[in-house]
Design an enzyme around this catalytic site. Structure first.
Site, PDB file in Angstrom:
ATOM      1  N   HIS A   1      63.184  19.232  37.963  1.00  0.00           N
ATOM      2  CA  HIS A   1      62.790  18.112  37.103  1.00  0.00           C
ATOM      3  C   HIS A   1      62.077  17.060  37.929  1.00  0.00           C
ATOM      4  O   HIS A   1      62.503  16.718  39.025  1.00  0.00           O
ATOM      5  CB  HIS A   1      64.028  17.486  36.455  1.00  0.00           C
ATOM      6  CG  HIS A   1      63.681  16.384  35.503  1.00  0.00           C
ATOM      7  ND1 HIS A   1      63.329  16.626  34.195  1.00  0.00           N
ATOM      8  CD2 HIS A   1      63.593  15.052  35.686  1.00  0.00           C
ATOM      9  CE1 HIS A   1      63.043  15.472  33.604  1.00  0.00           C
ATOM     10  NE2 HIS A   1      63.191  14.499  34.487  1.00  0.00           N
TER      11      HIS A   1
ATOM     12  N   ASP B   1      70.285  11.358  23.520  1.00  0.00           N
ATOM     13  CA  ASP B   1      69.347  10.796  24.500  1.00  0.00           C
ATOM     14  C   ASP B   1      68.027  10.440  23.833  1.00  0.00           C
ATOM     15  O   ASP B   1      67.414   9.423  24.147  1.00  0.00           O
ATOM     16  CB  ASP B   1      69.101  11.786  25.644  1.00  0.00           C
ATOM     17  CG  ASP B   1      67.977  11.282  26.541  1.00  0.00           C
ATOM     18  OD1 ASP B   1      68.169  10.222  27.169  1.00  0.00           O
ATOM     19  OD2 ASP B   1      66.899  11.896  26.567  1.00  0.00           O
TER      20      ASP B   1
ATOM     21  N   ARG C   1      65.773   2.217  24.077  1.00  0.00           N
ATOM     22  CA  ARG C   1      65.567   1.551  25.370  1.00  0.00           C
ATOM     23  C   ARG C   1      64.108   1.177  25.560  1.00  0.00           C
ATOM     24  O   ARG C   1      63.778   0.128  26.123  1.00  0.00           O
ATOM     25  CB  ARG C   1      66.023   2.476  26.510  1.00  0.00           C
ATOM     26  CG  ARG C   1      67.531   2.620  26.603  1.00  0.00           C
ATOM     27  CD  ARG C   1      67.915   3.810  27.447  1.00  0.00           C
ATOM     28  NE  ARG C   1      67.336   3.763  28.764  1.00  0.00           N
ATOM     29  CZ  ARG C   1      66.958   4.839  29.485  1.00  0.00           C
ATOM     30  NH1 ARG C   1      67.135   6.057  28.995  1.00  0.00           N
ATOM     31  NH2 ARG C   1      66.442   4.699  30.669  1.00  0.00           N
TER      32      ARG C   1
ATOM     33  N   SER D   1      70.193   9.897  31.254  1.00  0.00           N
ATOM     34  CA  SER D   1      69.195  10.454  30.341  1.00  0.00           C
ATOM     35  C   SER D   1      68.640  11.768  30.894  1.00  0.00           C
ATOM     36  O   SER D   1      68.618  12.803  30.214  1.00  0.00           O
ATOM     37  CB  SER D   1      68.078   9.411  30.154  1.00  0.00           C
ATOM     38  OG  SER D   1      66.938   9.976  29.592  1.00  0.00           O
TER      39      SER D   1
ATOM     40  N   LYS E   1      69.862  16.025  29.749  1.00  0.00           N
ATOM     41  CA  LYS E   1      68.943  17.093  29.305  1.00  0.00           C
ATOM     42  C   LYS E   1      69.041  18.302  30.229  1.00  0.00           C
ATOM     43  O   LYS E   1      68.983  19.444  29.790  1.00  0.00           O
ATOM     44  CB  LYS E   1      67.514  16.553  29.240  1.00  0.00           C
ATOM     45  CG  LYS E   1      67.331  15.618  28.041  1.00  0.00           C
ATOM     46  CD  LYS E   1      66.004  14.935  28.018  1.00  0.00           C
ATOM     47  CE  LYS E   1      65.926  13.834  29.036  1.00  0.00           C
ATOM     48  NZ  LYS E   1      64.991  12.767  28.789  1.00  0.00           N
TER      49      LYS E   1
HETATM   50  N1  URA Z   1      62.908  10.212  32.036  1.00  0.00           N
HETATM   51  C1  URA Z   1      63.909  10.444  31.165  1.00  0.00           C
HETATM   52  O1  URA Z   1      64.073  11.547  30.662  1.00  0.00           O
HETATM   53  N2  URA Z   1      64.736   9.419  30.860  1.00  0.00           N
HETATM   54  C2  URA Z   1      64.617   8.194  31.380  1.00  0.00           C
HETATM   55  O2  URA Z   1      65.403   7.335  31.073  1.00  0.00           O
HETATM   56  C3  URA Z   1      63.558   7.964  32.278  1.00  0.00           C
HETATM   57  C4  URA Z   1      62.724   9.002  32.588  1.00  0.00           C
END
Ligand code: URA
Length: 469
Positions: free
Chosen positions: A80, A159, A166, A181, A185
């Site tokens: 990621h 999320d 947010r 967050s 995932k």
């Molecule tokens: N990427 C994400 O998936 N979440 C965040 O809060 C910031 C970057």
């Protein structure tokens, strides 16, 4: 919810049950946005403990489907990136790993604002699909060895809601909220091991090294508490990665690296990420040197490139489009004796964009060059502004439902530390939005500082840390 906000406001940690309740009720629509906004702001100011952050992560991960990858043999290693400009590493490392029998079942985002998205880049290849049923998703990983798919709506819905909230309440830039967050995932997507590319600099969420390190540490701790091994590579994002920023152009640059050439910083980062992924997998080599040698061999033998072509075919893409592009890039590389660098590699991509390759349908009279307005060293770059310039040209989205022009983008000809003469080309723009050109050029030129002193060179890899370090 009132009591929980009150608690967080006074810096008292929330319990696991409280966090679970809050996330379940919010996802079900029984906690209103205004209360959740107050909570995210209280978290922004007062932070969260490691335990709270892990409970929040798990509650969000479990708010929807949890992907079961057990039908795919071997250790699944996910990757990621926290998001950047010109970041096409996923396109390069996933086929390399597949060629080494390390499966990756990756879900990626789409681009928004100055950050690009892997899924958009892949969809610039004619015919490529990125949305699949779960069965198809698993079958592609089993058959090809990797997938780079769009994230499904069913994954971590809490999320999705929280991130949107947010985004409009100025609470994105909170380490526990970003870490939970991202990790929610990753955990919902089912990987056994995770390599994080934490970007740091003017084109990243984390502007300075200390906050990038704090975010990396936090995500590693969440991973450990959730029983996963996590490695984080902190990498420089103070200038675009490689030469290409956009979609088609970035695929061309990824092909160039898969063909064994390419810009040095991009290659270095891909090698580091692929090495960490390989070493976390059940195909790990005895030493880092052996792992690097195996990765280089997967590229030089053509195995990684063939995996990429196989993937494009498996997801409905036009194989001849890829072979055609790679052939043009490959010919240039052979004539450059294999290891061309710097401007040469950018010129390969430029030739591909202008030449016989189908993208010559770019509807503009000429590629548009942007020239240096003074002489000196390229000493700094406001990378987010370079990203926004590419958005102006049509390569990205300002709002979620904007349509991307796949052929739009920027080819950066000079990197930080290069010396430029007045009138020398700094970049090539590809766009159909001719009316945007003056403002886009201006924005790009303002993003770079040119000064008489040579700047210190910042390496692309700033630190590697994690469970196995
Ligand atoms: N990427 C994400 O998936 N979440 C965040 O809060 C910031 C970057």
């Amino acid at each position: 919810m009132y009591d929980l906000i009150e608690k967080k406001k006074h810096k008292s940690p929330l319990t696991e049950d409280e966090i679970r309740w809050m996330i379940t009720e919010y996802t079900a629509g029984r906690v209103p946005d205004y209360q959740m906004s107050a909570m995210t702001m209280a978290i922004w100011f007062n932070g969260m403990t490691d335990e709270e952050t892990t409970w929040l992560t798990m509650a969000m991960a479990e708010s929807g489907e949890m992907l079961d990858l057990s039908s795919i043999p071997g250790t699944k290693v996910d990757k990621h990136s926290t998001g950047g400009i010109g970041d096409k590493t996923t396109l390069i490392v996933t086929p390399i790993l597949a060629a080494l029998n390390v499966p990756t079942a990756k879900m990626s985002g789409r681009g928004l604002g100055f950050t690009g998205g892997t899924v958009d880049k892949l969809e610039s290849i004619p015919g490529v699909r990125s949305e699949f049923s779960e069965e198809e998703f698993l079958q592609i990983v089993r058959e090809v060895g990797f997938i780079d798919a769009a994230q499904t709506k069913a994954l971590a819905p809490a999320d999705k809601l929280l991130y949107a909230l947010r985004d409009v309440t100025a609470t994105v830039d909170s380490i526990p909220l970003i870490a939970s967050s991202i990790m929610s995932k990753k955990l919902a997507a089912g990987a056994d091991r995770i390599v994080l590319d934490v970007k740091c600099g003017s084109g990243a969420f984390m502007g300075d090294f200390e906050s990038a390190r704090a975010l990396a540490d936090q995500m590693i701790r969440i991973g450990e508490l959730a029983g996963r091994k996590v490695v984080a590579v902190i990498s420089d994002m103070n200038q675009p990665l490689g030469h290409a920023v956009g979609n088609t152009v970035e695929v061309l640059e990824a092909l160039e690296v898969l063909k064994g050439a390419g810009e040095e910083r991009l290659r270095t980062l891909c090698l580091a990420i692929a090495t960490e992924m390989l070493q976390l997998s059940d195909q790990a080599r005895g030493s880092r040197e052996e792992a690097e040698a195996a990765i280089k061999a997967a590229v030089s033998s053509g195995a990684a490139y063939e995996k990429f072509v196989e993937y494009v075919r498996a997801v409905g893409g036009d194989e001849s489009y890829i072979r055609n592009a790679a052939e043009q890039i490959g010919q240039k590389q052979i004539s450059n004796s294999g290891e061309s660098q710097g401007q040469d590699t950018a010129q390969d991509i430029a030739q591909c964009m202008e030449g016989a390759f189908p993208v010559s349908s770019v509807q503009q009279e000429q590629p548009v060059y942007v020239y240096a307005e003074k002489e000196g060293y390229l000493s700094s770059c406001n990378n987010a502004e370079v990203g926004m310039t590419s958005v102006m040209l049509g390569a990205g989205r300002e709002k979620k439902d904007d349509v991307i022009d796949m052929e739009a983008g920027i080819l950066i000809l000079k990197k930080l530390g290069d010396y430029v003469k007045k009138g020398e080309p700094l970049a090539v723009f590809y766009t159909k939005r001719m009316e945007m050109l003056p403002a886009a050029k201006e924005r790009f030129l303002v993003a770079y500082e040119i000064s008489p002193e040579r700047p210190e060179t910042v390496p692309v890899i700033l630190e590697i840390l994690g469970s196995s370090k």
